[in-house]
Design a protein around this motif. Structure first.
Motif, mmCIF file in Angstrom:
data_model
loop_
_atom_site.group_PDB
_atom_site.id
_atom_site.type_symbol
_atom_site.label_atom_id
_atom_site.label_comp_id
_atom_site.label_asym_id
_atom_site.label_seq_id
_atom_site.Cartn_x
_atom_site.Cartn_y
_atom_site.Cartn_z
ATOM 1 N N GLY A 1 0.807 -1.209 0.000
ATOM 2 C CA GLY A 1 0.000 0.000 0.000
ATOM 3 C C GLY A 1 0.837 1.254 0.000
ATOM 4 N N LEU A 2 1.889 1.273 0.811
ATOM 5 C CA LEU A 2 2.791 2.431 0.826
ATOM 6 C C LEU A 2 3.439 2.630 -0.542
ATOM 7 C CD1 LEU A 2 4.520 2.115 4.302
ATOM 8 C CD2 LEU A 2 3.525 4.222 3.371
ATOM 9 N N ALA A 3 3.885 1.545 -1.140
ATOM 10 C CA ALA A 3 4.509 1.634 -2.456
ATOM 11 C C ALA A 3 3.512 2.117 -3.507
ATOM 12 C CB ALA A 3 5.085 0.274 -2.853
ATOM 13 N N ALA A 4 2.275 1.635 -3.418
ATOM 14 C CA ALA A 4 1.246 2.040 -4.381
ATOM 15 C C ALA A 4 0.909 3.519 -4.236
ATOM 16 C CB ALA A 4 -0.008 1.189 -4.179
ATOM 17 N N LEU A 5 0.791 3.985 -3.009
ATOM 18 C CA LEU A 5 0.507 5.409 -2.776
ATOM 19 C C LEU A 5 1.645 6.281 -3.293
ATOM 20 C CD1 LEU A 5 -0.991 5.257 0.815
ATOM 21 C CD2 LEU A 5 -2.175 6.140 -1.195
ATOM 22 N N ARG A 6 2.860 5.851 -3.027
ATOM 23 C CA ARG A 6 4.027 6.609 -3.477
ATOM 24 C C ARG A 6 4.057 6.684 -5.003
ATOM 25 N NH1 ARG A 6 8.170 8.859 0.070
ATOM 26 N NH2 ARG A 6 9.741 9.643 -1.359
ATOM 27 N N ALA A 7 3.793 5.541 -5.651
ATOM 28 C CA ALA A 7 3.796 5.507 -7.112
ATOM 29 C C ALA A 7 2.671 6.374 -7.681
ATOM 30 C CB ALA A 7 3.646 4.065 -7.593
ATOM 31 N N ALA A 8 1.490 6.313 -7.056
ATOM 32 C CA ALA A 8 0.356 7.117 -7.526
ATOM 33 C C ALA A 8 0.637 8.602 -7.343
ATOM 34 C CB ALA A 8 -0.904 6.720 -6.757
ATOM 35 N N ARG A 9 1.261 8.953 -6.245
ATOM 36 C CA ARG A 9 1.615 10.359 -6.003
ATOM 37 C C ARG A 9 2.633 10.842 -7.037
ATOM 38 N NH1 ARG A 9 4.369 11.823 -0.323
ATOM 39 N NH2 ARG A 9 6.212 11.047 -1.409
ATOM 40 N N ARG A 10 3.611 10.002 -7.313
ATOM 41 C CA ARG A 10 4.634 10.357 -8.291
ATOM 42 C C ARG A 10 4.019 10.524 -9.682
ATOM 43 N NH1 ARG A 10 7.299 5.954 -8.221
ATOM 44 N NH2 ARG A 10 8.359 6.406 -6.260
ATOM 45 N N ALA A 11 3.084 9.628 -10.018
ATOM 46 C CA ALA A 11 2.454 9.686 -11.340
ATOM 47 C C ALA A 11 1.642 10.966 -11.511
ATOM 48 C CB ALA A 11 1.565 8.466 -11.542
ATOM 49 N N ARG A 12 1.081 11.461 -10.391
ATOM 50 C CA ARG A 12 0.291 12.692 -10.445
ATOM 51 C C ARG A 12 1.167 13.929 -10.386
ATOM 52 N NH1 ARG A 12 -2.493 13.775 -6.262
ATOM 53 N NH2 ARG A 12 -4.105 14.971 -7.328
ATOM 54 N N GLY A 13 2.428 13.745 -10.053
ATOM 55 C CA GLY A 13 3.340 14.880 -9.943
ATOM 56 C C GLY A 13 3.047 15.761 -8.747
ATOM 57 N N GLY A 14 2.403 15.181 -7.714
ATOM 58 C CA GLY A 14 2.041 15.975 -6.543
ATOM 59 C C GLY A 14 2.919 15.684 -5.341
ATOM 60 N N ARG A 15 2.701 16.451 -4.278
ATOM 61 C CA ARG A 15 3.441 16.256 -3.039
ATOM 62 C C ARG A 15 2.602 15.591 -1.953
ATOM 63 N NH1 ARG A 15 6.607 22.080 -2.304
ATOM 64 N NH2 ARG A 15 7.975 21.886 -4.130
#
Length: 337
Positions: free
Chosen positions: A175-189
């Motif tokens: 879950g942590l990895a998925a959230l991190r990847a999703a955040r990165r894909a959105r270009g957000g902080r």
């Protein structure tokens, strides 16, 4: 509000919210100085409980142990919209959790989106089991939530499951990895990701490895906390051996907090809690809803100055503080990892 990024708080400030923040702080300060239950403004922090149901069975949690005396259920979305409509003008920070696992609410991402449309800072806390579903993790990241606390009280499955009974550490890591990847894909902080680790007797040996493991899993920051005792039974089994991580000391067979709680409690001047059924209680330590202060169908500008709230604040100045105040989180610390 330690877990909310400063930029998110600043973005949520409006002239009305800033004025209310100053009024609430001034009211609390004047109340403490004058020894009177004065209160100005309305709460700028609000905890809303999406549900008091949970999918784990943590033994020292009222929900996990099945000892909550109040009914279980899910927050009605119409009531939630009413809460936002009535209070968004003075609210700054919304916590979507109290008892239970908030991500079990079928409309949790929508709850976040509705609050973000009102310009609020939003945070939640989860055991992380649902986040292993990448599509769901991506929906959480896209909701705009500012911060998410993910609990993992162990660095191996064998350690983790001693307390997080029925849980999978692999799901937390995924879950942590998925959230991190999703955040990165959105270009957000956001969301800012916190790994929470409650130090107990069975996991304290893992502390030296905690920061490195958390970073490997994708957490931005680690929160190390001392354990809260639901009851004194089994205290020695759960409390860590290292003294600095203990909230309690044993005196003549009685476990007592090391530190006295602040009196009067400052939370009564800036925050409040709404249970899933709309009942308003003073704080998260009123787990069974024993101190009813009103219903969330009314605006807090009215509730906060009502007779029930005034009476509860008066008790803070007396020698007979409510029982829920005897074990509150004033004694709970956040330690550097």
């Amino acid at each position: 509000m330690k877990e909310i990024p400063i930029r998110s708080l600043l973005a949520a400030l409006t002239p009305g919210r800033t004025l209310n923040l100053l009024k609430a702080l001034a009211g609390g300060a004047c109340g403490r100085i004058s020894d009177r239950p004065l209160a100005w403004g309305a709460p700028y922090v609000l905890s809303v409980e999406p549900t008091n149901l949970c999918d784990l069975h943590c033994p020292h949690c009222e929900t996990g142990a099945g000892t909550l005396s109040r009914p279980t259920g899910y927050l009605d979305m119409e009531l939630y919209r009413t809460i936002l409509e009535l209070n968004h003008g003075h609210l700054l920070y919304l916590l979507l959790y109290d008892q239970g696992e908030p991500l079990l609410h079928p409309h949790f991402p929508e709850m976040v989106r509705l609050a973000k449309k009102q310009g609020l800072c939003v945070a939640s806390s989860t055991n992380g089991q649902r986040l292993a579903d990448y599509s769901y993790a991506r929906e959480i990241a896209a909701s705009g939530i500012d911060a998410l606390i993910i609990s993992a009280d162990g660095l191996t499955q064998s350690t983790y499951e001693l307390y997080r009974r029925g849980g999978s550490l692999e799901k937390v890591c995924s879950g942590l990895a998925a959230l991190r990847a999703a955040r990165r894909a959105r270009g957000g902080r956001t969301p800012r990701l916190y790994l929470q680790f409650v130090v107990m007797r069975h996991n304290e040996h893992e502390l030296p490895l905690l920061r490195a493991e958390a970073a490997k899993w994708g957490a931005d920051q680690v929160l190390v906390k001392s354990p809260y005792l639901r009851s004194v039974e089994g205290a020695e089994e759960i409390l860590p051996a290292e003294e600095r991580y203990r909230r309690y000391r044993c005196i003549e067979g009685h476990w007592l907090r090391k530190e006295k709680a602040a009196r009067p409690c400052p939370r009564l001047w800036y925050s409040s809690v709404i249970h899933w059924d709309g009942k308003v209680v003073p704080c998260c330590f009123d787990k069974d809803g024993s101190h009813l202060l009103g219903h969330a169908s009314e605006p807090f500008k009215k509730l906060f100055h009502g007779e029930a709230y005034r009476q509860f604040r008066r008790r803070q100045y007396s020698a007979h503080a409510p029982q829920i105040c005897q074990n509150c989180t004033d004694g709970l610390k956040i330690y550097p990892a």
